[in-house]
Scaffold this active site. Structure first.
Site, mmCIF file in Angstrom:
data_model
loop_
_atom_site.group_PDB
_atom_site.id
_atom_site.type_symbol
_atom_site.label_atom_id
_atom_site.label_comp_id
_atom_site.label_asym_id
_atom_site.label_seq_id
_atom_site.Cartn_x
_atom_site.Cartn_y
_atom_site.Cartn_z
ATOM 1 N N THR A 185 0.933 -0.483 -0.385
ATOM 2 C CA THR A 185 0.223 -0.115 -0.125
ATOM 3 C C THR A 185 0.798 1.387 -0.239
ATOM 4 O OG1 THR A 185 -0.613 0.205 2.448
ATOM 5 C CG2 THR A 185 -1.956 -1.091 1.803
ATOM 6 N N GLU A 330 -5.792 -3.695 -0.809
ATOM 7 C CA GLU A 330 -6.028 -4.717 -0.365
ATOM 8 C C GLU A 330 -7.462 -4.910 -0.259
ATOM 9 O OE1 GLU A 330 -5.277 -1.864 0.822
ATOM 10 O OE2 GLU A 330 -4.691 -1.518 2.674
ATOM 11 N N LYS A 439 -13.782 18.050 11.928
ATOM 12 C CA LYS A 439 -14.166 18.367 12.963
ATOM 13 C C LYS A 439 -14.955 19.774 13.889
ATOM 14 C CE LYS A 439 -13.728 12.803 14.401
ATOM 15 N NZ LYS A 439 -11.887 12.968 13.983
ATOM 16 N N TRP A 444 -18.712 16.085 12.368
ATOM 17 C CA TRP A 444 -18.112 16.084 11.262
ATOM 18 C C TRP A 444 -18.220 17.190 8.725
ATOM 19 C CZ3 TRP A 444 -16.839 9.947 10.208
ATOM 20 C CH2 TRP A 444 -16.446 9.468 12.183
HETATM 21 P P1 AMP Z 1 -5.050 2.445 -2.926
HETATM 22 O O1 AMP Z 1 -4.834 1.292 -1.939
HETATM 23 O O2 AMP Z 1 -3.910 3.455 -3.146
HETATM 24 O O3 AMP Z 1 -6.068 2.205 -4.209
HETATM 25 O O4 AMP Z 1 -5.557 3.670 -1.235
HETATM 26 C C1 AMP Z 1 -7.159 3.090 -1.664
HETATM 27 C C2 AMP Z 1 -8.034 3.965 -1.002
HETATM 28 O O5 AMP Z 1 -8.186 5.164 -1.684
HETATM 29 C C3 AMP Z 1 -9.163 3.783 -0.296
HETATM 30 O O6 AMP Z 1 -9.001 3.373 0.960
HETATM 31 C C4 AMP Z 1 -9.923 5.348 -0.295
HETATM 32 O O7 AMP Z 1 -9.557 6.245 0.590
HETATM 33 C C5 AMP Z 1 -9.050 5.631 -1.699
HETATM 34 N N1 AMP Z 1 -10.450 6.274 -3.184
HETATM 35 C C6 AMP Z 1 -10.863 4.734 -3.615
HETATM 36 N N2 AMP Z 1 -11.741 4.825 -4.744
HETATM 37 C C7 AMP Z 1 -11.797 6.363 -3.746
HETATM 38 C C8 AMP Z 1 -13.079 7.063 -4.902
HETATM 39 N N3 AMP Z 1 -13.704 6.537 -5.625
HETATM 40 N N4 AMP Z 1 -13.394 8.436 -3.861
HETATM 41 C C9 AMP Z 1 -12.902 7.990 -2.815
HETATM 42 N N5 AMP Z 1 -11.895 7.511 -2.511
HETATM 43 C C10 AMP Z 1 -11.239 6.564 -3.108
#
Ligand code: AMP
Length: 542
Positions: A185, A330, A439, A444
């Site tokens: 990640t 994940e 906050k 929120w």
């Molecule tokens: P990654 O593992 O790098 O793909 O990151 C995952 C994270 O990206 C998620 O937990 C979200 O916080 C963010 N994320 C992915 N898709 C979206 C979306 N369509 N809208 C908002 N946040 C997103």
């Protein structure tokens, strides 16, 4: 009593076997790292993946070995994945946008034994190879003519490596729960954490991803995964496409508007997927040139929130349907997709955009819930925010090496770190990362909602919102904007545009204009960095 059906383990190489047998002539088209557009097909990719597996096997690589890849989306990169998985080794995608030291850290953590690397990324590997003691072999994904002339490293040419075997090899046999792939990640805070996919989870994820209300992939589709294979498995497309026999168009390393447009047009791409920043570049290019998208039917947008204005532009100006999606490394990564259920089929205009602004609903295989701080489930009423938790056959149950244990609970739920609400029809909307939510006076405020609204202003290129300490309200939103080239909107223009579209107490207290907004290696706004930049800022009114 057990059923009397065959034991047919879900192994990833069965996907490429299937593609070669049923869709052998279907093309894989790649913008190569060397420059030209290169065409191959599933039959060839399987054949060369087998030879690659044979070569790895001959060189002593075996079950459970981590083998890194540092490459763009190309047919060679796909062959490497399938070849590596075919001997029971683990493809480990590295994100070249990370700092070399971070890449070295990740490779050491994973104990990578070999690496397949694109020419583009030779400077990275030159800089870090001697810092990764486990590394035994460096295979450069090119032909003899393009091999680097001077290198202090012992390099192997990909075409020689594959060419030296005859392909008289059978895939190794092992259990379907064997590890197949690995991706760390992005780790905006703390060390990166390794996610370890299994053959079973990859196959199930490819099946789920192909479903009509998910990515909707079929053999008549021409797919361009702009989302890189090093970003959460190209959202599963490198497996879902061969599983369904779809044509693949790989963009290689060129993601600018003109290059993406060229492939969309010449290869008649019907479906594509990437993060919003890529589409900002394409839309800017289309606006500049007046070009249209006659072949493209659908674009999947995720990775960060897809602004409403982007959905509207694709649909109204270019007649391309937008499917908003959410997922995580994940989760292999697909979590939710915004296809319209029958309940919304007749929605038009703003009512439709309201639904499309949500990240969508979970396909079969993704269980989802939102909970409050006491772990009590929140109602699915479309407004109560809670911590978003998931479980399923393609969701991680632990990180490699045991990091991040606190994110997994005893019932198998994985805490995504996202805050969201879910409506009565199951449509989820991310309001924030838990650590970004503002906050204010105990309530929120969603930074994503504010950002989406601000980029709807015609003169705003990109927007980010962060919380700034406030003596009375604890925190209040600061809107940070990049202006579009040649435009000069002021604070009042932008706040005036937002007024009436959100609750009054959500209105940003101030607007700051910047030339650049920092992004993470996976294209997300880097709020930690912005918070540092604005650490000394205080509101004029506070
Ligand atoms: P990654 O593992 O790098 O793909 O990151 C995952 C994270 O990206 C998620 O937990 C979200 O916080 C963010 N994320 C992915 N898709 C979206 C979306 N369509 N809208 C908002 N946040 C997103």
């Amino acid at each position: 009593m057990h059923g009397l059906m065959q034991d047919w383990p879900l192994l990833c190489h069965k996907i490429i076997d299937y593609a070669a047998q049923q869709h052998g002539q279907r093309e894989i088209i790649s913008r190569s790292v060397e420059g030209p557009i290169v065409r191959t097909n599933y039959g060839e990719v399987r054949n060369r993946a087998l030879r690659l597996a044979q070569a790895l096997d001959r060189d002593g690589f075996e079950l459970g070995d981590r083998i890194a890849t540092l490459g763009w989306n190309t047919a060679r990169h796909m062959e490497a994945w399938y070849g590596i998985m075919g001997i029971g080794a683990i493809y480990h995608t590295l994100n070249p946008r990370l700092f070399p030291e971070q890449i070295a850290w990740i490779m050491n953590h994973a104990e990578d034994k070999a690496i397949f690397v694109d020419l583009t990324f030779m400077p990275i590997i030159e800089a870090i190879a001697d810092k990764v003691p486990s590394l035994r072999k460096i295979i450069v994904m090119t032909d003899a003519a393009h091999m680097p002339k001077e290198s202090k490293l012992d390099l192997v040419c990909y075409e020689d490596f594959v060419g030296a075997s005859d392909g008289d090899f059978t895939w190794r046999e092992f259990d379907e729960n064997t590890a197949a792939g690995m991706c760390y990640t992005s780790g905006t805070t703390g060390d990166p954490k390794g996610v370890l996919y299994s053959h079973r989870s990859n196959v199930i994820h490819a099946l789920i991803g192909s479903l009509p209300d998910a990515l909707d992939i079929a053999s008549n589709e021409i797919i361009m995964p702009v989302v890189p294979m090093f970003h959460a498995n190209a959202w599963g497309i490198a497996m879902a496409a061969p599983l369904t026999g779809a044509t693949i168009v790989n963009p290689g390393g060129m993601m600018d508007g003109a290059s993406i447009y060229e492939l969309l047009d010449t290869e008649k791409v019907s479906f594509t997927a990437a993060v919003p920043t890529v589409w900002l570049m394409l839309l800017a290019y289309l606006e500049e040139t007046g070009k249209k998208l006659p072949y493209l039917n659908r674009v999947v947008i995720g990775g960060s929130a897809c602004p409403r204005a982007m959905t509207q532009k694709f649909q109204d100006d270019y007649d391309v349907d937008v499917v908003h999606a959410w997922g995580m490394t994940e989760m292999s990564p697909l979590g939710t997709l915004g296809s319209l259920k029958p309940e919304y089929a007749d929605f038009e205009g703003d009512a439709r955009l309201d639904i499309q602004e949500k990240q969508g609903y979970a396909p079969f295989g993704v269980e989802m819930k939102i909970t409050d701080d006491d772990n009590v489930p929140c109602p699915w009423d479309g407004k109560t925010f809670g911590k978003l938790k998931v479980r399923g056959p393609a969701v991680a149950k632990a990180y490699f090496g045991g990091a991040g244990k606190e994110q997994f609970d005893a019932e198998g739920w994985f805490d995504t770190g996202d805050v969201a609400h879910i409506n009565e029809y199951g449509y989820m909307q991310i309001t924030d990362r838990a650590k970004d939510v503002i906050k204010s006076g105990g309530e929120w405020i969603s930074t994503i909602d504010l950002e989406n609204l601000a980029v709807g202003h015609p003169d705003v290129q990109e927007a980010a919102v962060i919380g700034i300490a406030h003596p009375k309200w604890d925190e209040r939103p600061l809107l940070i904007c990049i202006r579009k080239e040649g435009k000069t909107p002021g604070r009042e223009d932008i706040l005036g545009f937002m007024e009436g579209k959100i609750a009054k107490w959500w209105m940003p207290d101030d607007v700051a204009f910047v030339d650049e907004i920092p992004h993470t290696a996976t294209g997300k706004i880097q709020k930690t960095e912005l918070r540092k930049q604005f650490a000394d800022y205080s509101f004029p009114t506070a």
